[in-house]
Design a protein around this motif. Structure first.
Motif, PDB file in Angstrom:
ATOM      1  N   VAL A   1     -19.771 -11.350  60.876  1.00  0.00           N
ATOM      2  CA  VAL A   1     -20.382 -11.017  59.583  1.00  0.00           C
ATOM      3  C   VAL A   1     -21.312  -9.812  59.731  1.00  0.00           C
ATOM      4  O   VAL A   1     -21.279  -8.886  58.914  1.00  0.00           O
ATOM      5  N   ALA A  23     -20.769  -6.302  57.802  1.00  0.00           N
ATOM      6  CA  ALA A  23     -21.794  -5.794  56.881  1.00  0.00           C
ATOM      7  C   ALA A  23     -22.215  -4.383  57.276  1.00  0.00           C
ATOM      8  O   ALA A  23     -22.358  -3.500  56.417  1.00  0.00           O
ATOM      9  N   TRP A  56     -19.380  -2.055  56.396  1.00  0.00           N
ATOM     10  CA  TRP A  56     -19.197  -1.977  54.941  1.00  0.00           C
ATOM     11  C   TRP A  56     -20.252  -1.068  54.304  1.00  0.00           C
ATOM     12  O   TRP A  56     -19.947  -0.291  53.402  1.00  0.00           O
ATOM     13  N   CYS A  80     -11.150  -7.958  59.541  1.00  0.00           N
ATOM     14  CA  CYS A  80     -10.608  -8.660  58.376  1.00  0.00           C
ATOM     15  C   CYS A  80      -9.229  -9.241  58.640  1.00  0.00           C
ATOM     16  O   CYS A  80      -8.498  -8.760  59.501  1.00  0.00           O
ATOM     17  N   GLU A 117     -24.741 -14.915  53.568  1.00  0.00           N
ATOM     18  CA  GLU A 117     -25.381 -13.885  52.753  1.00  0.00           C
ATOM     19  C   GLU A 117     -26.126 -12.961  53.698  1.00  0.00           C
ATOM     20  O   GLU A 117     -26.774 -13.428  54.649  1.00  0.00           O
ATOM     21  N   LEU A 164     -25.140  -9.009  50.134  1.00  0.00           N
ATOM     22  CA  LEU A 164     -23.713  -9.009  50.423  1.00  0.00           C
ATOM     23  C   LEU A 164     -23.333 -10.414  50.854  1.00  0.00           C
ATOM     24  O   LEU A 164     -23.959 -10.971  51.761  1.00  0.00           O
ATOM     25  N   THR A 165     -22.355 -10.999  50.187  1.00  0.00           N
ATOM     26  CA  THR A 165     -21.831 -12.306  50.570  1.00  0.00           C
ATOM     27  C   THR A 165     -20.507 -12.077  51.291  1.00  0.00           C
ATOM     28  O   THR A 165     -19.643 -11.364  50.777  1.00  0.00           O
ATOM     29  N   VAL A 166     -20.374 -12.656  52.469  1.00  0.00           N
ATOM     30  CA  VAL A 166     -19.185 -12.459  53.303  1.00  0.00           C
ATOM     31  C   VAL A 166     -18.589 -13.825  53.624  1.00  0.00           C
ATOM     32  O   VAL A 166     -19.290 -14.719  54.111  1.00  0.00           O
ATOM     33  N   THR A 167     -17.292 -13.979  53.362  1.00  0.00           N
ATOM     34  CA  THR A 167     -16.561 -15.201  53.696  1.00  0.00           C
ATOM     35  C   THR A 167     -15.720 -14.933  54.934  1.00  0.00           C
ATOM     36  O   THR A 167     -15.012 -13.914  54.991  1.00  0.00           O
ATOM     37  N   VAL A 219     -12.935 -11.770  58.434  1.00  0.00           N
ATOM     38  CA  VAL A 219     -13.454 -11.705  57.072  1.00  0.00           C
ATOM     39  C   VAL A 219     -12.284 -11.841  56.106  1.00  0.00           C
ATOM     40  O   VAL A 219     -11.267 -11.160  56.233  1.00  0.00           O
ATOM     41  N   ASN A 251     -15.454 -10.675  50.278  1.00  0.00           N
ATOM     42  CA  ASN A 251     -16.869 -10.341  50.146  1.00  0.00           C
ATOM     43  C   ASN A 251     -17.216 -10.175  48.674  1.00  0.00           C
ATOM     44  O   ASN A 251     -16.340 -10.008  47.827  1.00  0.00           O
TER      45      ASN A 251
END
Length: 108
Positions: free
Chosen positions: A13, A17, A20, A38, A77, A85-88, A98, A101
């Motif tokens: 994450v 981030a 990104w 990803c 988060e 930024l929320t990352v799954t 990832v 997001n």
């Protein structure tokens, strides 16, 4: 295949981030930075992103888990200079990747 250790989710994450939040990069360079972190489907979706429209320029906080990591899924988060930024991430083939997001701008 056994799932990757839960402790390995947050570093993915953080790396995503940081990659990104680079609106200064040309699109190809930006995409090459985020793609290795990803899953294939999300990497393809990110091809449509214009990095110049990414609102954040740097990460300002540590990732905070809002879900998991358990059962092969986690949501974090990450504070940035422009919002959250929320990352799954999901466990895929023995590593965390990832899968999505979202971004919520800070209200100033």
């Amino acid at each position: 295949m056994k799932p990757p250790p839960a402790a390995q989710a947050a570093p993915v994450v953080v790396a995503f981030a940081a990659a990104w939040a680079r609106p200064d990069l040309p699109a190809d360079a930006w995409w090459r930075g985020v793609t290795p972190l990803c899953d294939d489907g999300f990497a393809r979706a990110l091809r449509t992103v214009d990095p110049a429209r990414v609102p954040a320029t740097r990460v300002t906080g540590r990732p905070v888990a809002t879900q998991g990591p358990s059962g092969g899924l986690a949501v974090y988060e990450v504070a940035t200079d422009a919002g959250t930024l929320t990352v799954t991430v999901a466990a895929v083939e023995g590593r965390w990747v990832v899968t999505g997001n979202d971004f919520v701008r800070a209200v100033s």
